[in-house]
Design an enzyme around this catalytic site. Structure first.
Site, mmCIF file in Angstrom:
data_model
loop_
_atom_site.group_PDB
_atom_site.id
_atom_site.type_symbol
_atom_site.label_atom_id
_atom_site.label_comp_id
_atom_site.label_asym_id
_atom_site.label_seq_id
_atom_site.Cartn_x
_atom_site.Cartn_y
_atom_site.Cartn_z
ATOM 1 N N ASN B 389 0.821 -1.203 0.000
ATOM 2 C CA ASN B 389 0.000 0.000 0.000
ATOM 3 C C ASN B 389 0.857 1.255 0.000
ATOM 4 O OD1 ASN B 389 -1.884 1.981 0.323
ATOM 5 N ND2 ASN B 389 -2.976 1.003 1.985
ATOM 6 N N ASP B 390 1.487 1.549 1.121
ATOM 7 C CA ASP B 390 2.262 2.793 1.198
ATOM 8 C C ASP B 390 3.403 2.836 0.184
ATOM 9 O OD1 ASP B 390 0.691 3.695 3.249
ATOM 10 O OD2 ASP B 390 1.949 2.794 4.792
ATOM 11 N N THR B 391 3.944 1.662 -0.160
ATOM 12 C CA THR B 391 5.087 1.636 -1.071
ATOM 13 C C THR B 391 4.672 1.908 -2.511
ATOM 14 O OG1 THR B 391 4.848 -0.746 -1.262
ATOM 15 C CG2 THR B 391 6.450 0.060 0.331
#
Lengths: 537, 473
Positions: B389-391
Site C-alpha cells: 500500500n504505502d510503497t
C-alpha cells in the site's frame, strides 16, 4: 481485454432489473459525415450489465462498421424509426449535439421527452439557443464536453479520448499526404531520409501524435508552453524544443494560458526557424474559451519545403495555421494543409468504442439503472449537467481545479526541495562537537591496551561498512542471519570463563552464554544455508 | 608461543568472516560465503577450545545449543524469518550480559590503576548494550508473532520516562566504577534491570511496519554487544566480528530509513501512526475505486505482454507467494515478460520479499529492486500489487503535504493497468489514503490475497493451456 466473462454479481443485477429496466436509446447520428455512434455492441453489453435495456436505431453503427446484427447479438433491441426510439428511451446517448433531423423534419431537441436525460456533446458556450430550446422540454441534459478535467473524472473525459484518436489520425493523414516514408532506411536503391515531424501543443492529442509519428519512424520534435510536459515528451522518445525563457504556460484544467508578447515573439521565431527544417507540422494548440492561437503564419508555410504537410487540429476553433481552411485539404505553395475537423469520426470504430466507454462510466457514476439519478452535490456530475429538469445549470459554479499534469509533475521538485533543504549549520557541527572532545578524552586518559582495541574496532567498522555496501539487497535477509551467526562468536567469552569448577558462578554464567551463543551459531548458519539454497536463476 | 598460535588462528578467523560477508554480495557466491563463515567459526572455536578448560560442561552446553539451533533453523517457515532473526539477536544480547557479569566477578586478566576503571566501563557498556538487545529483541519477536499489539504502544510522557531511565543508568555507573564490596554488583544488577525495561519501552513504541528498522538495529546492537565483550576480554577477534556485524546492521537500518524517507531518530522516537492521525493533513481524496473480478484480471493477464508484480507484507501474511510464483511460471511459459519489483521496505525485514520469492522458486534474476524497475513501469501492460500500500502511494511523490512525501515509491501508476489485490479500502500503515486506488487505470480486486491469487491461477491455467509450446522456440 475489457470483455470480462460474466461474473456472479453482475449477472444477478441484470436478472433483477429486467422487468422495469430503464431504456437507453442510441439514435443514428444525423450530422453530415458523422460516422461515430454513442454505443458499440461491446459498450451496449456493459450498459446492460449496469441494468439498462438498450435500444439502437437501425443502421446507427453502420458508419463505424457495427451491424444491426452485432447489436442484436449483444442483446440490444433494434428500432427502425428514430421518432419511436426517442419516444421510448429514458436516457438518450448521442455524439453530436441535437440538430434538425432531415428525415423527420423536426429538431432533435423537440424529440426529447420531459423527464428524460440526454447525454451528448453540447458545447453550451457556443450553442446558447440550443440550450434554451432543450430546457423548454423539461428534460435533463449532460454535456460530455463539460466534464471537468480533474483526475477523478478522467474515465468520463470524452474530450481526451477523442483528442487521443484525433492526434493519432492527424499523423496518419499527414503520412498519406506526404510523398515520402516516415522512417529512414538505407537500401540498395539509395538512402531514404527519415521524416521530421514537429508537434506544437502537447496535450492529449499532441502526445498521441508524437507517439504515432515516433512509431512510424519519424524524427519528432515537440513544443509546448507548459514546461511540465517536457518529461512526457522525452519519455516518448521525442525532442522537447525549449525557449530559454522564464515563463511557464500552465493554466487551469491542464490547458495552457495566454503567454506574454515577448514569449510569443520568441516562440514564433522558433517556429519560423523549425518550419524551414521539418517536413510535417502538427498543431494542437487550444486555449479554452478563446480562438485558437495563430502559430504558423503564411510566411512560415511558404518557407517550408514543397511536399511538406501541416495538420491543423485546431481548425474548428479558427486554426493554428494562417491558411487553414476548416474541413478542407488545401495546397499552398506546394505545402499541403489539412484542416479536417472530423478526425475522430475518421476512426469511427475506435472513437465510438472509447466514447461509448466514457458514457458507460458516466451512467455508472449516475447510479446505473437501479439508482439512476443526478447528484448535483457531486462536483463532476454538477459540472457535466448543463440542464437539470428544465433548468439551465450552465455554467457551473467555479471550482478551483488544479491542472492534473502540473500537480503530478511540478509537485515533485517541491517535495524533493523540502527533503533536500540544507540542514541548519548547527546540526552539521553536531558530530565534530561530540567526537572531538571524546577523542581528546580518550587520548588523555585511556590506557595503552584500550587504544589498540579501539584501533582494531574502528578499522573493522570501516571495513565492515565497505564490505556490506556491496551486498545485493536481495540477500539482506541471509546477510542478517549470517551476521547473527557470526555474532555468536561471543561463545569465545563464555568458553574462556568456564572452569573445571562446576559450582563457580562464572562457570554457570559462562556455560549459559556458551549455550546461547551456540544456538545462534548453529541456527544462523543453518538457516542461511537453507535460504541460500533456494536462490536460483 | 601457544598464545601466538591462538592469535594467528583468530586472525585467520577474522579474515574468513570478512570474506564470508564479501561473498554475500552476489547470489552466485553467497553459499560459499556462508561456508567460509562456518569455517572461520570452526577455527576460532578450535583455537579457543585449546586454551580453555572444563570440557564436560563445554561439550554439554555446545551439544544442547547445536541441537536446538539446528532444530529451530530447519523448521522455521520463511515467512517467520523476521522472528527467527530477532530471536537469535536476543540470544547474543543475553550471552553478552552473562559474559559481562562473569567478567566482573572474575576478571580474565590481572589489572591495576586506570585499567580497572576502563575495564569496568567496558563491562558496564557491554552489559547495557546486551540487555537492551535482549529485551528489545524479545519484544520484537512478540510483536511479530502478535503476542503484543504490533501498533506503536506509547506510554504517557514516555520521552521523560526514557530520559529518566537513561539518567538513572548513567548515575548507577558512578557507584559501579568507584565503590568497593558488593555495591558495584548491586549497581550493575540495578542497571541491568532498568536497561531491560528501557529496551522494552523503546521497542514497544515502534509500529509494525517499522519493525524492519528495529530488527536491523538490534542486529547492529548484537554486534556491538560482541565487540564490547571483546573489549572486556582483550579479544580482538570479538572486536572485529562485533564491528562487522555492527556496521552491517547499521547499513541495513540506514537503507530501511532511506526507503521510508525518514530519519533514524524519527523512526526510533515515534511511529507513523501517531503523526498521521495527529495532523491529518494529507489531502483528502474523493472519488470512486473500480473493483474488478477474477475473469477480468485473467483477461488482462492473458492480453498483457509485460507484467510486473509488486508484493508487500500482505503477500507474506496471506502466504500467497507460492500461488504467485505459479502464475509467474505460467505467464513466462507463454512467452510473457514477468518481473517482480521490490521496494526496500517491503515486508518486515530487509530482503524479506526476496527470500519468500526464492522459497517459492522464483528465479532471482527476475526479482528486481525498485530503482531497477521504476523506469520500466511506463512500458508495462499490467502491474499486480499484492498486499502493498504505502510503497505504491503516488502522494509520496505528488503531494508535498502528505506525511509520506518524499518517500521513494514504486511508480506503478505509470503502467497501463494496475490491479491492486487488497482486503479492503483501509489505508496503509502510514495511515495515509492512497490515491492510486481511485485512479482510472487502477482496478481493485478485494478479498484475501491467497484466495484471489489462487482463483486467478485456476482460471489462467484452464483457459490458456495451449500457449506454452510457442515459447520453447
Amino acid at each position: 481485454m475489457t470483455i470480462a466473462a460474466p461474473q456472479e454479481n453482475t449477472v444477478a443485477v441484470v436478472a433483477d432489473a429486467a422487468p422495469t429496466a430503464l431504456k437507453v436509446g442510441i439514435p443514428k447520428e444525423i450530422f453530415a459525415g458523422e460516422q461515430r455512434v454513442a454505443a458499440t455492441p461491446d459498450t451496449a453489453k456493459k450498459l446492460q450489465k449496469l441494468g439498462f435495456e438498450v435500444l439502437v436505431e437501425t443502421q446507427a453503427g453502420a458508419g463505424a462498421s457495427f451491424t444491426d446484427s452485432a447489436y442484436k447479438a449483444a442483446g440490444c433491441t433494434i428500432v427502425t424509426d428514430p421518432a419511436s426510439l426517442w419516444q421510448a428511451a429514458d436516457v438518450v446517448l448521442k455524439v453530436r449535439s441535437p440538430q434538425h433531423h432531415p428525415t423527420l423534419d423536426r429538431h432533435e431537441a423537440d424529440l426529447l421527452k420531459p423527464d428524460t436525460t440526454l447525454v451528448s456533446f453540447i458545447w453550451p458556450a457556443q450553442n446558447p439557443e440550443l440550450l434554451e430550446q432543450m430546457a423548454q422540454q423539461g428534460s435533463t441534459v449532460l454535456a460530455m464536453d463539460s466534464v471537468p478535467r480533474i483526475s477523478r473524472a478522467q474515465k468520463l473525459d470524452a474530450l481526451s479520448s477523442m483528442a487521443n484518436i484525433g492526434g493519432y489520425r492527424a499523423v496518419i493523414e499527414a503520412a498519406s499526404h506526404f510523398g515520402r516514408c516516415f522512417t529512414g532506411q538505407i537500401t540498395a536503391a539509395g538512402k531514404m531520409p527519415p521524416a521530421k515531424v514537429m508537434v506544437i501543443g502537447v496535450g492529449v492529442a499532441g502526445l498521441a501524435a508524437i507517439g504515432a509519428a515516433k512509431s512510424l519512424g519519424a524524427i519528432v520534435k515537440a513544443f509546448d508552453t507548459r514546461l511540465v510536459v517536457k518529461e512526457q515528451v522525452q519519455s516518448l522518445g521525442a525532442e522537447f524544443l525549449e525557449l530559454h525563457f522564464e515563463e511557464d504556460g500552465s493554466g487551469e484544467g491542464g490547458y495552457a494560458k495566454v503567454m506574454s508578447p515577448a514569449f510569443i515573439a520568441a516562440e514564433m521565431a522558433l517556429f519560423a526557424q523549425q518550419a524551414k527544417d521539418v517536413d510535417i507540422i502538427i498543431t494542437t494548440a487550444l486555449i479554452p474559451g478563446k480562438k485558437a492561437p495563430l502559430l504558423i503564419t503564411q510566411e512560415m508555410v511558404k518557407s517550408m519545403k514543397p511536399g511538406s504537410v501541416v495538420v491543423d487540429l485546431a481548425a474548428e476553433q479558427g486554426g493554428n495555421c494562417e491558411v487553414t481552411e476548416p474541413g478542407q485539404v488545401i495546397s499552398h505553395n506546394g505545402v499541403t494543409i489539412i484542416g479536417f475537423t472530423d478526425l475522430p469520426s475518421r476512426m469511427a470504430a475506435q472513437a465510438s468504442q472509447l466514447y461509448g466507454n466514457n458514457l458507460v462510466h458516466l451512467l455508472s457514476d449516475l447510479g446505473g439503472a437501479e439508482k439512476f439519478g443526478i447528484d448535483m452535490e457531486d462536483q463532476v456530475i454538477r459540472a457535466t449537467t448543463v440542464i437539470h429538469n428544465g433548468q439551465v445549470t450552465w455554467p457551473p459554479p467555479k471550482v478551483e481545479a488544479p491542472a492534473p499534469a502540473p500537480s503530478t509533475q511540478s509537485a515533485t521538485p517541491t517535495a524533493e526541495a523540502a527533503v533536500a533543504a540544507p540542514k541548519p549549520w548547527y546540526t552539521q557541527l553536531l558530530w565534530p562537537v561530540l567526537i572531538g572532545p571524546a577523542c581528546v578524552a580518550i587520548g588523555l586518559w585511556a590506557p595503552a591496551s584500550f587504544m589498540t582495541h579501539l584501533t582494531v574496532f574502528v578499522l573493522a567498522s570501516f571495513l565492515g561498512w565497505k564490505v556490506i555496501w556491496d551486498v545485493s539487497p536481495s540477500l539482506h535477509t541471509p546477510l542478517m542471519s549470517v551476521t547473527n551467526a557470526i555474532s555468536g562468536i561471543i561463545i569465545i567469552g563464555g568458553m574462556l570463563q568456564i572452569s573445571s569448577n562446576i559450582a563457580s558462578p562464572m562457570t554457570i554464567l559462562g556455560a549459559i552464554a556458551l549455550f546461547l551463543g551456540t544456538v545462534n551459531i548453529a541456527g544462523g548458519f543453518m538457516v542461511s544455508q537453507r535460504m541460500l539454497n533456494m536462490f536460483h536463476k | 608461543m601457544e598464545n601466538n598460535l591462538v592469535t594467528t588462528a583468530y586472525i585467520v578467523a577474522s579474515a574468513l568472516f570478512i570474506l564470508s560477508l564479501a561473498g554475500l554480495s552476489q547470489p552466485e557466491t553467497a553459499k560459499r560465503g556462508n561456508l567460509l563463515g562456518i569455517l572461520g567459526m570452526a577455527i576460532a572455536f578450535a583455537a579457543t577450545a585449546a586454551i580453555s578448560q572444563g570440557y564436560p560442561i563445554q561439550i554439554g552446553s555446545i551439544g544442547l545449543g547445536v541441537l536446538i539451533g539446528v532444530l529451530a533453523a530447519s523448521r522455521v517457515a520463511m515467512t517467520d524469518m523476521p522472528e527467527m532473526v530477532a530471536l537469535l539477536n536476543s540470544f547474543v544480547g543475553l550471552a553478552a550480559v552473562l559474559v559481562g557479569f562473569a567478567e566482573y566477578l572474575q576478571p580474565s586478566a590481572a589489572l591495576s590503576g586506570g585499567d580497572v576503571i576502563v575495564h569496568r566501563v567496558e563491562i558496564f557498556v557491554g552489559v547495557f548494550i546486551g540487555i537492551v538487545t535482549f529485551t528489545g529483541s524479545i519484544i520484537a519477536v512478540a510483536k511479530l508473532r502478535g503476542w503484543v499489539p504490533s501498533r506503536a504502544v506509547l506510554l504517557p510522557a514516555r520521552h521523560v520516562l526514557t530520559l529518566g531511565m537513561l539518567g538513572a543508568i548513567a548515575a548507577l555507573g558512578v557507584p559501579f566504577l568507584t565503590a568497593t564490596g558488593d555495591t558495584p554488583l548491586i549497581a550493575l544488577g540495578a542497571m541491568t534491570a532498568i536497561a531491560g525495561i528501557f529496551g522494552i519501552v523503546i521497542v514497544m513504541a515502534i509500529g509494525g511496519a517499522d519493525m524492519a528498522v528495529v530488527i536491523s538495529l538490534l542486529n547492529s546492537y548484537s554486534g556491538l554487544a560482541s565487540a564490547a565483550a571483546g573489549f572486556m576480554l582483550n579479544n580482538d577477534l570479538l572486536i572485529i566480528t562485533g564491528a562487522l556485524v555492527g556496521s552491517s546492521g547499521a547499513i541495513l537500518s540506514y537503507i530501511m530509513c532511506k526507503g521510508m524517507n525518514r530519519s533514524f531518530i524519527n523512526v526510533v522516537l515515534g511511529g507513523f501512526g501517531e503523526t498521521a492521525s495527529g495532523s491529518g493533513k494529507a489531502a483528502a481524496i474523493e472519488g470512486s475505486a473500480t473493483s474488478t473480478t477474477t475473469g477480468e484480471v485473467v483477461d488482462l493477464l492473458a492480453n498483457a505482454q509485460s507484467v510486473v508484480i509488486v508484493p508487500g507484507y500482505g503477500m507474506a501474511v496471506a502466504q500467497a507467494q507460492h500461488a504467485v510464483a505459479e502464475i509467474t511460471r505460467l505467464l513466462r511459459g507463454q512467452g510473457k515478460q514477468v518481473r517482480f519489483g521490490i521496494h526496500p521496505v517491503a515486508g518486515r525485514m530487509p530482503g524479506h520479499m526476496n527470500v519468500l520469492l526464492a522459497e517459492a522458486n522464483v528465479p532471482y534474476d527476475i526479482v528486481l529492486e525498485m530503482d531497477e524497475i521504476n523506469d520500466d513501469l511506463t512500458a508495462t501492460d499490467v502491474v499486480l500489487v499484492i498486499g502493498a500500500n504505502d510503497t505504491v502511494n503516488p502522494s509520496a511523490k505528488n503531494d508535498p503535504t502528505s506525511p509520506i512525501a518524499g518517500m521513494p515509491v514504486m511508480e506503478v501508476w505509470e503502467a497501463d493497468t494496475v490491479v491492486v489485490l487488497k482486503r479492503g479500502m483501509s489505508s496503509g500503515y502510514a495511515g495515509v489514503e492512497n490515491p492510486l486506488f481511485f485512479n482510472d487505470n487502477t482496478l481493485m480486486f478485494f478479498g484475501d490475497a491467497k484466495t484471489n491469487v489462487n482463483a486467478i491461477l485456476a482460471q489462467l491455467s484452464t483457459t490458456n493451456v495451449p500457449a506454452p509450446a510457442l515459447s520453447a522456440a
